[in-house]
Motif scaffolding. Structure first.
Motif, PDB file in Angstrom:
ATOM      1  N   ASP A 282       3.418 -62.634 -40.520  1.00  0.00           N
ATOM      2  CA  ASP A 282       3.367 -61.389 -41.266  1.00  0.00           C
ATOM      3  C   ASP A 282       3.215 -61.460 -42.764  1.00  0.00           C
ATOM      4  OD1 ASP A 282       5.147 -58.709 -40.041  1.00  0.00           O
ATOM      5  OD2 ASP A 282       4.983 -58.908 -42.264  1.00  0.00           O
ATOM      6  N   SER A 283       2.701 -60.841 -43.549  1.00  0.00           N
ATOM      7  CA  SER A 283       2.677 -60.697 -44.736  1.00  0.00           C
ATOM      8  C   SER A 283       3.908 -60.333 -45.382  1.00  0.00           C
ATOM      9  CB  SER A 283       1.598 -59.255 -45.339  1.00  0.00           C
ATOM     10  OG  SER A 283       2.078 -58.199 -44.542  1.00  0.00           O
ATOM     11  N   ASP A 284       4.955 -59.960 -44.903  1.00  0.00           N
ATOM     12  CA  ASP A 284       6.315 -59.549 -45.684  1.00  0.00           C
ATOM     13  C   ASP A 284       7.041 -61.002 -45.682  1.00  0.00           C
ATOM     14  OD1 ASP A 284       8.640 -58.819 -46.094  1.00  0.00           O
ATOM     15  OD2 ASP A 284       8.863 -56.976 -45.120  1.00  0.00           O
ATOM     16  N   LYS A 285       7.009 -61.375 -46.730  1.00  0.00           N
ATOM     17  CA  LYS A 285       7.290 -62.823 -47.100  1.00  0.00           C
ATOM     18  C   LYS A 285       9.060 -62.754 -46.742  1.00  0.00           C
ATOM     19  CE  LYS A 285       3.855 -64.610 -49.894  1.00  0.00           C
ATOM     20  NZ  LYS A 285       3.810 -65.316 -51.482  1.00  0.00           N
ATOM     21  N   PRO A 308       4.113 -66.684 -43.799  1.00  0.00           N
ATOM     22  CA  PRO A 308       3.464 -65.670 -44.271  1.00  0.00           C
ATOM     23  C   PRO A 308       2.040 -65.540 -44.276  1.00  0.00           C
ATOM     24  CG  PRO A 308       4.334 -67.144 -45.811  1.00  0.00           C
ATOM     25  CD  PRO A 308       4.646 -67.710 -44.461  1.00  0.00           C
ATOM     26  N   ARG A 309       1.218 -64.490 -43.788  1.00  0.00           N
ATOM     27  CA  ARG A 309      -0.045 -64.397 -43.845  1.00  0.00           C
ATOM     28  C   ARG A 309      -0.224 -62.689 -43.800  1.00  0.00           C
ATOM     29  NH1 ARG A 309      -4.225 -68.184 -40.585  1.00  0.00           N
ATOM     30  NH2 ARG A 309      -5.998 -66.986 -40.615  1.00  0.00           N
ATOM     31  N   ASP A 310      -1.589 -62.492 -44.570  1.00  0.00           N
ATOM     32  CA  ASP A 310      -1.734 -61.096 -44.525  1.00  0.00           C
ATOM     33  C   ASP A 310      -2.806 -60.869 -43.663  1.00  0.00           C
ATOM     34  OD1 ASP A 310      -2.795 -58.573 -45.058  1.00  0.00           O
ATOM     35  OD2 ASP A 310      -2.841 -58.788 -47.294  1.00  0.00           O
ATOM     36  N   LEU A 311      -2.520 -60.358 -42.391  1.00  0.00           N
ATOM     37  CA  LEU A 311      -3.238 -60.317 -41.206  1.00  0.00           C
ATOM     38  C   LEU A 311      -4.347 -59.055 -41.533  1.00  0.00           C
ATOM     39  CD1 LEU A 311      -0.598 -60.883 -38.570  1.00  0.00           C
ATOM     40  CD2 LEU A 311      -2.457 -62.349 -39.413  1.00  0.00           C
ATOM     41  N   PRO A 315      -7.051 -62.243 -41.236  1.00  0.00           N
ATOM     42  CA  PRO A 315      -6.539 -62.298 -39.766  1.00  0.00           C
ATOM     43  C   PRO A 315      -6.893 -63.659 -39.030  1.00  0.00           C
ATOM     44  CG  PRO A 315      -8.839 -61.204 -39.964  1.00  0.00           C
ATOM     45  CD  PRO A 315      -8.335 -61.328 -41.495  1.00  0.00           C
ATOM     46  N   LEU A 316      -5.939 -63.885 -38.316  1.00  0.00           N
ATOM     47  CA  LEU A 316      -6.363 -65.160 -37.468  1.00  0.00           C
ATOM     48  C   LEU A 316      -7.682 -65.096 -36.739  1.00  0.00           C
ATOM     49  CD1 LEU A 316      -3.026 -65.448 -37.716  1.00  0.00           C
ATOM     50  CD2 LEU A 316      -3.374 -66.785 -35.614  1.00  0.00           C
ATOM     51  N   THR A 317      -8.620 -65.967 -36.949  1.00  0.00           N
ATOM     52  CA  THR A 317      -9.992 -66.196 -36.357  1.00  0.00           C
ATOM     53  C   THR A 317      -9.967 -66.322 -35.131  1.00  0.00           C
ATOM     54  OG1 THR A 317     -10.605 -68.304 -36.926  1.00  0.00           O
ATOM     55  CG2 THR A 317     -10.845 -66.628 -38.731  1.00  0.00           C
ATOM     56  N   GLN A 318     -10.892 -66.118 -34.278  1.00  0.00           N
ATOM     57  CA  GLN A 318     -11.211 -66.275 -33.049  1.00  0.00           C
ATOM     58  C   GLN A 318     -10.970 -68.016 -32.649  1.00  0.00           C
ATOM     59  OE1 GLN A 318     -15.238 -66.346 -31.358  1.00  0.00           O
ATOM     60  NE2 GLN A 318     -15.928 -65.816 -33.448  1.00  0.00           N
ATOM     61  N   VAL A 339      -7.792 -57.358 -34.410  1.00  0.00           N
ATOM     62  CA  VAL A 339      -8.022 -57.095 -33.100  1.00  0.00           C
ATOM     63  C   VAL A 339      -9.614 -57.442 -32.888  1.00  0.00           C
ATOM     64  CG1 VAL A 339      -8.495 -54.945 -31.582  1.00  0.00           C
ATOM     65  CG2 VAL A 339      -6.423 -55.130 -32.727  1.00  0.00           C
ATOM     66  N   ARG A 340     -10.342 -57.117 -33.889  1.00  0.00           N
ATOM     67  CA  ARG A 340     -11.765 -57.739 -33.714  1.00  0.00           C
ATOM     68  C   ARG A 340     -11.913 -59.271 -33.659  1.00  0.00           C
ATOM     69  NH1 ARG A 340     -15.367 -53.602 -34.309  1.00  0.00           N
ATOM     70  NH2 ARG A 340     -14.641 -51.721 -35.446  1.00  0.00           N
TER      71      ARG A 340
END
Length: 397
Positions: A282-285, A308-311, A315-318, A339-340
């Motif tokens: 989540d981006s909310d630390k 923490p990560r700003d999706l 985003p997490l890649t494939q 989602v992509r």
């Protein structure tokens, strides 16, 4: 000049829709099939009188209904109400090319909303009036949990201390968590501190900074207890959180590797970790830190790796999505970028929780185009009497 017309349908905000001189006019508090007298001003109509009421019209349970803008649907009977809410989910899906029906409607009002934001102004404390920026003063709100019964009084007292403000309340296991927002630059926190003791608040914050904390506001999530960061997201009702968590657990099933995206403070991650390790982003630390602390002190759950990560931007890649199941609960804007990547991944099961039907339909269409099939879709009604609905859905390769 008053006009007599017939309401033909309901708009997505719960307003009656009439056709006058070839244009649509939206009339709050009116129902389909009713003959009404209105005052029309462009697309806006004000209900003056119901001449022929619809069979589904009932008496509202709150004396403030009609003036207060907090609720829009108290005049609808149960069957009409549920059909409207289900339509909020199915109609955007149909426009997105997905002919999928809602399979279950869950009443998640529970004991009432445990969260509320009241506007404290010189005219009083309450919610905004219907179609107005003026506040409707209330003495009580029947859709809130009993623990928030004094919220209007507290909001008025805070306004007297520092001036006009927006006051957010959360009922927790350890007492009320109150966060005050004001644009007044010279607002003095020392004027608020005595009110924390007077109303026995667990915590009081001003513009994101803590003023006083008698004890940390705590929420129970499965076997864990979470200390709420100031301003953190929490489902509006405890019943909705439980219903959504049950759905997520059932949809994930026996998947051994699970990622929880947009995890917040962990309503799903902490429960999923009762059966397997979970990785959460989540981006909310502050929320991520609260989740990390919660699993470490909980008994009977596996490890939760919270990062923490700003999706939205990252985003997490494939190639990173090496999980059997992914759970995501994005904010109102949806999760298009993430989602992509999911649509290109080999993840077997995706469970999406959404609070906006339109962005949910957009994201669902991306997954379907990527080869996922739509499974069960559930409408969870925690924002009762309003034109909002929570959605949970499963997508499988």
């Amino acid at each position: 000049m008053p006009t007599t017309t017939t309401i033909t349908s309901l708009g997505h905000k719960g307003e009656g829709v009439a056709e006058i001189d070839g244009r649509k006019v939206f009339v709050p508090l009116a129902l389909p099939g009713e003959v009404v007298e209105i005052e029309a001003d462009g697309e806006r109509g004000t209900l003056l009188r119901v001449i022929n009421p619809a069979p589904g019209r009932i008496a509202p349970f709150c004396p403030h209904f009609g003036a207060c803008g907090g609720c829009q649907l108290q005049h609808m009977d149960r069957a009409s109400y549920e059909a409207f809410k289900i339509g909020l989910v199915e109609t955007p899906l149909r426009f997105a090319g997905i002919e999928q029906r809602v399979t279950r409607f869950i009443d998640a009002a529970g004991d009432g909303r445990r969260r509320a934001t009241l506007h404290a102004r010189h005219e009083g404390a309450g919610y905004m009036r219907l179609r107005s920026h003026q506040v409707h003063d209330i003495d009580a709100c029947p859709i809130l949990v009993p623990g928030l019964a004094r919220a209007p009084d507290i909001a008025r007292s805070l306004m007297q201390a520092i001036g006009e403000a927006d006051v957010s309340f959360t009922a927790t296991l350890t007492g009320l968590d109150v966060a005050v927002r004001t644009e007044k630059k010279q607002a003095r926190a020392d004027r608020l501190a005595p009110l924390a003791g007077r109303f026995k608040l667990a915590r009081l914050a001003l513009n994101g900074e803590m003023v006083l904390q008698a004890q940390a506001p705590v929420i129970e999530m499965g076997r864990a207890r979470v200390e709420l960061p100031i301003g953190s997201f929490l489902q509006a009702t405890e019943a909705a959180e439980a219903a959504l968590a049950d759905y997520v657990l059932g949809a994930v099933g026996k998947a051994r590797t699970v990622a929880d995206l947009f995890c917040g403070i962990g309503p799903f991650a902490l429960r999923l970790a009762e059966q397997r390790p979970v990785i959460a982003f989540d981006s909310d630390k502050p929320a991520v830190a609260a989740l990390d602390k919660a699993w470490r002190f909980a008994k009977g759950i596996r490890e939760v790796t919270a990062r923490p990560r700003d999706l939205f931007r990252d985003p997490l890649t494939q190639f990173e999505l090496n999980y059997e199941a992914v759970v995501l609960d994005p904010p109102r804007a949806g999760a298009e970028a993430q989602v992509r990547e999911l649509a290109k991944s080999k993840v077997k099961t995706i469970v999406m929780v959404a609070c906006d039907a339109r962005t949910f339909a957009r994201d669902a269409a991306i997954l379907v185009a990527g080869g996922y099939g739509v499974g069960e879709i559930v409408a969870v009604d925690q924002f009762t009497q309003s034109a909002h609905v929570e959605i949970a859905a499963t997508f499988r390769r």
